[in-house]
Design a protein around this motif. Structure first.
Motif, PDB file in Angstrom:
ATOM      1  N   ALA A 246       1.073  -1.289  -0.204  1.00 49.38           N
ATOM      2  CA  ALA A 246       0.039   0.043  -0.388  1.00 49.38           C
ATOM      3  C   ALA A 246       1.182   1.494  -0.220  1.00 49.38           C
ATOM      4  N   GLY A 247       2.173   1.777  -0.086  1.00 48.13           N
ATOM      5  CA  GLY A 247       2.966   2.661   0.228  1.00 48.13           C
ATOM      6  C   GLY A 247       3.259   3.388  -0.871  1.00 48.13           C
ATOM      7  N   TRP A 248       3.541   2.120  -2.185  1.00 49.66           N
ATOM      8  CA  TRP A 248       3.643   2.549  -3.447  1.00 49.66           C
ATOM      9  C   TRP A 248       2.332   3.612  -4.083  1.00 49.66           C
ATOM     10  N   PRO A 249       1.373   2.585  -4.140  1.00 53.32           N
ATOM     11  CA  PRO A 249       0.121   4.168  -4.304  1.00 53.32           C
ATOM     12  C   PRO A 249       0.176   5.501  -3.633  1.00 53.32           C
ATOM     13  N   GLU A 250       0.437   4.968  -2.239  1.00 54.61           N
ATOM     14  CA  GLU A 250       0.348   5.982  -1.148  1.00 54.61           C
ATOM     15  C   GLU A 250       0.904   7.031  -1.715  1.00 54.61           C
ATOM     16  N   ALA A 251       2.845   6.632  -1.518  1.00 52.86           N
ATOM     17  CA  ALA A 251       3.355   7.633  -1.453  1.00 52.86           C
ATOM     18  C   ALA A 251       3.702   8.612  -2.286  1.00 52.86           C
ATOM     19  N   ALA A 252       3.081   7.832  -3.931  1.00 57.32           N
ATOM     20  CA  ALA A 252       3.275   8.310  -5.179  1.00 57.32           C
ATOM     21  C   ALA A 252       1.881   9.324  -5.288  1.00 57.32           C
ATOM     22  N   MET A 253       1.501   9.031  -4.069  1.00 54.35           N
ATOM     23  CA  MET A 253       0.415  10.487  -4.210  1.00 54.35           C
ATOM     24  C   MET A 253       0.544  10.977  -3.512  1.00 54.35           C
ATOM     25  N   ALA A 254       1.100  11.142  -2.529  1.00 54.83           N
ATOM     26  CA  ALA A 254       1.593  12.308  -1.660  1.00 54.83           C
ATOM     27  C   ALA A 254       2.616  12.939  -2.395  1.00 54.83           C
ATOM     28  N   GLY A 255       3.514  12.571  -2.869  1.00 54.22           N
ATOM     29  CA  GLY A 255       4.076  13.005  -3.616  1.00 54.22           C
ATOM     30  C   GLY A 255       3.792  14.310  -4.493  1.00 54.22           C
ATOM     31  N   GLY A 256       2.895  13.616  -5.820  1.00 56.71           N
ATOM     32  CA  GLY A 256       1.908  14.669  -6.544  1.00 56.71           C
ATOM     33  C   GLY A 256       1.295  15.300  -6.032  1.00 56.71           C
ATOM     34  N   LEU A 257       0.800  15.276  -4.720  1.00 57.50           N
ATOM     35  CA  LEU A 257      -0.479  16.205  -4.506  1.00 57.50           C
ATOM     36  C   LEU A 257      -0.027  17.646  -3.651  1.00 57.50           C
ATOM     37  N   GLY A 258       1.857  16.669  -3.013  1.00 57.92           N
ATOM     38  CA  GLY A 258       2.310  17.189  -2.264  1.00 57.92           C
ATOM     39  C   GLY A 258       1.594  17.762  -0.393  1.00 57.92           C
ATOM     40  N   VAL A 259       1.322  16.616  -0.630  1.00 58.68           N
ATOM     41  CA  VAL A 259       0.611  16.701   0.917  1.00 58.68           C
ATOM     42  C   VAL A 259       1.797  15.659   1.692  1.00 58.68           C
ATOM     43  N   ARG A 260       1.178  15.621   2.988  1.00 60.33           N
ATOM     44  CA  ARG A 260       1.247  14.707   3.801  1.00 60.33           C
ATOM     45  C   ARG A 260       0.277  13.290   4.154  1.00 60.33           C
ATOM     46  N   LEU A 261       0.864  12.220   4.372  1.00 59.28           N
ATOM     47  CA  LEU A 261      -0.083  11.226   4.037  1.00 59.28           C
ATOM     48  C   LEU A 261       0.298  10.464   5.206  1.00 59.28           C
ATOM     49  N   SER A 262      -0.495   9.469   5.612  1.00 58.56           N
ATOM     50  CA  SER A 262      -0.382   8.064   6.261  1.00 58.56           C
ATOM     51  C   SER A 262      -0.314   8.671   8.054  1.00 58.56           C
ATOM     52  N   GLY A 263       0.569   8.487   8.889  1.00 55.11           N
ATOM     53  CA  GLY A 263       0.719   8.966  10.522  1.00 55.11           C
ATOM     54  C   GLY A 263       0.233   8.754  11.804  1.00 55.11           C
ATOM     55  N   PRO A 264      -0.303   8.742  12.497  1.00 50.37           N
ATOM     56  CA  PRO A 264      -0.364   7.963  13.774  1.00 50.37           C
ATOM     57  C   PRO A 264      -2.187   7.719  13.063  1.00 50.37           C
ATOM     58  N   ARG A 265      -2.742   7.146  13.790  1.00 49.88           N
ATOM     59  CA  ARG A 265      -4.209   7.452  13.459  1.00 49.88           C
ATOM     60  C   ARG A 265      -5.458   6.093  14.897  1.00 49.88           C
ATOM     61  N   ILE A 266      -6.300   6.689  14.894  1.00 52.27           N
ATOM     62  CA  ILE A 266      -7.113   5.169  15.572  1.00 52.27           C
ATOM     63  C   ILE A 266      -7.937   4.379  15.348  1.00 52.27           C
ATOM     64  N   TYR A 267      -7.271   3.360  16.192  1.00 51.39           N
ATOM     65  CA  TYR A 267      -7.620   2.727  15.691  1.00 51.39           C
ATOM     66  C   TYR A 267      -8.888   1.422  17.128  1.00 51.39           C
ATOM     67  N   HIS A 268     -10.069   1.386  17.266  1.00 50.09           N
ATOM     68  CA  HIS A 268     -10.971   0.352  18.292  1.00 50.09           C
ATOM     69  C   HIS A 268     -10.332   1.476  19.280  1.00 50.09           C
ATOM     70  N   SER A 269      -9.901   2.871  19.364  1.00 55.20           N
ATOM     71  CA  SER A 269      -9.922   2.858  21.017  1.00 55.20           C
ATOM     72  C   SER A 269      -8.187   2.862  21.300  1.00 55.20           C
ATOM     73  N   VAL A 271      -3.858   4.059  19.682  1.00 57.18           N
ATOM     74  CA  VAL A 271      -3.281   4.835  18.687  1.00 57.18           C
ATOM     75  C   VAL A 271      -2.408   4.357  18.038  1.00 57.18           C
ATOM     76  N   ALA A 272      -2.554   3.925  16.696  1.00 57.36           N
ATOM     77  CA  ALA A 272      -1.754   3.153  15.919  1.00 57.36           C
ATOM     78  C   ALA A 272      -0.093   4.810  15.554  1.00 57.36           C
ATOM     79  N   LYS A 273       0.394   4.058  15.440  1.00 58.95           N
ATOM     80  CA  LYS A 273       1.904   5.014  15.898  1.00 58.95           C
ATOM     81  C   LYS A 273       2.443   4.831  13.774  1.00 58.95           C
ATOM     82  N   GLU A 274       1.673   4.983  12.970  1.00 59.33           N
ATOM     83  CA  GLU A 274       2.044   4.706  11.553  1.00 59.33           C
ATOM     84  C   GLU A 274       3.238   6.163  11.246  1.00 59.33           C
ATOM     85  N   PRO A 275       3.808   5.730  11.054  1.00 56.84           N
ATOM     86  CA  PRO A 275       4.945   7.383  10.062  1.00 56.84           C
ATOM     87  C   PRO A 275       4.244   7.826   9.369  1.00 56.84           C
ATOM     88  N   TRP A 276       4.919   8.802   9.176  1.00 54.80           N
ATOM     89  CA  TRP A 276       4.336   9.615   8.072  1.00 54.80           C
ATOM     90  C   TRP A 276       4.891   9.258   6.378  1.00 54.80           C
TER      91      TRP A 276
END
Length: 313
Positions: A246-269, A271-276
């Motif tokens: 999943a990192g391949w299309p997501e990273a390409a999209m992030a760079g193509g749009l000039g925004v940051r994606l992923s990062g920490p998020r909450i699943y079922h209360s 915190v999942a410490k995902e990298p940016w």
């Protein structure tokens, strides 16, 4: 490469009409049919009283059964179809429900519209239909990130991957892939119930998406307005993602749009410490979802054109 032409047909039909609600109400959808089979084997074979090794073995058998049965039925249908262009068109029509091109677009657009108008509650409700994280905790940037990530990942899993395997092997290829992907989405989780039983399904899905995920990233790079940034971000950050694909299309999209994606998020209360991905960039806004949709449409049009050219050659 006649099967490539069939995938171009499938993508064109789905882009035009999707899977209509009236049709779903009457016959359901091939993925829901697969889901019933997977639920049956999960209920019957995934015994909590068994040892982890036994449950893993049962999971391997379950995945093999579901994939083999789905692909075999598709092959039986394919071999009775007439030859020539009629066969290509018929395979494309039969494959049409298995590429979620229009559905993905509509679900993502359904988040962008309320978010742009300031309706955060409506945007949270819409994004909760396409992501697994706790939408109630998301602010505007979190909603936009989750939506763009889902767009990028599902472009690979929902369109490029099934069409790729369909172009190689025809109806058995696309049906077999959807069986794999549905197995992973239903039982390929690291939970107490599915850690062992779903192990094989998750690993097979990783292998099936290995090439399509990278192909999707490449399509985004080629058509991004910030092509150099998309390429460098994909090469730098794709491997940081928790998923091997999943990192391949997501990273390409992030760079193509000039925004940051992923990062920490909450699943079922929790915190999942995902990298940016593209960490130094700004947070996305509603307008970036629409820019992502534009890039998605262009990438899918290019893929369909490639299939059509291969069929003619």
């Amino acid at each position: 490469m006649s099967f490539a032409g069939a995938m171009a047909v499938a993508m064109a039909v789905d882009a035009l009409i999707g899977w209509p609600d009236w049709l779903f109400a009457r016959v359901g959808h091939p993925v829901t049919w697969l889901g019933r089979l997977i639920t049956a084997v999960d209920t019957g074979w995934n015994r909590t009283s068994a040892s982890p090794a036994q449950r893993r073995a049962a999971g391997i058998a379950a995945a093999t059964l579901v994939i083999a049965l789905a692909a075999s039925l598709a092959w039986a249908v394919q071999i009775v179809l007439p030859a020539g262009w009629t066969r290509i068109v018929l395979i494309g029509i039969l494959a049409w429900p298995l590429v979620a091109l229009r559905s993905l677009h509509d679900h993502v657009a359904a988040v962008a519209d309320p978010l742009a108008s300031g309706d955060v509650t409506g945007a949270r409700a819409a994004v909760s239909r396409i992501v697994g994280r706790d939408a109630a905790t998301l602010d505007d940037a979190g909603i936009a990130r989750a939506t763009i990530e889902s767009l990028a990942e599902n472009a690979s899993d929902g369109i490029v991957a099934p069409a790729f395997w369909g172009a190689l092997f025809g109806l058995p290829g696309i049906v077999g892939y959807k069986a794999i992907n549905t197995l992973d989405s239903m039982i390929g989780h690291r939970t107490a119930r599915h850690e062992a039983f779903g192990w094989a399904s998750a690993r097979i899905d990783d292998l099936a998406n290995l090439i399509p995920a990278r192909l999707t990233g490449l399509l985004f790079v080629l058509l991004a307005s910030q092509r150099a940034q998309a390429w460098s971000c994909m090469l730098r950050d794709a491997s940081r993602h928790r998923s091997p694909n999943a990192g391949w299309p997501e990273a390409a999209m992030a760079g193509g749009l000039g925004v940051r994606l992923s990062g920490p998020r909450i699943y079922h209360s929790s915190v999942a410490k995902e990298p940016w991905l593209n960490e130094a960039a700004r947070d996305p806004v509603a307008a970036d979802i629409r820019r992502g949709l534009k890039l998605y449409r262009r990438a899918m049009m290019l893929l369909a054109a490639i299939f059509a050219i291969l069929a003619l050659v």
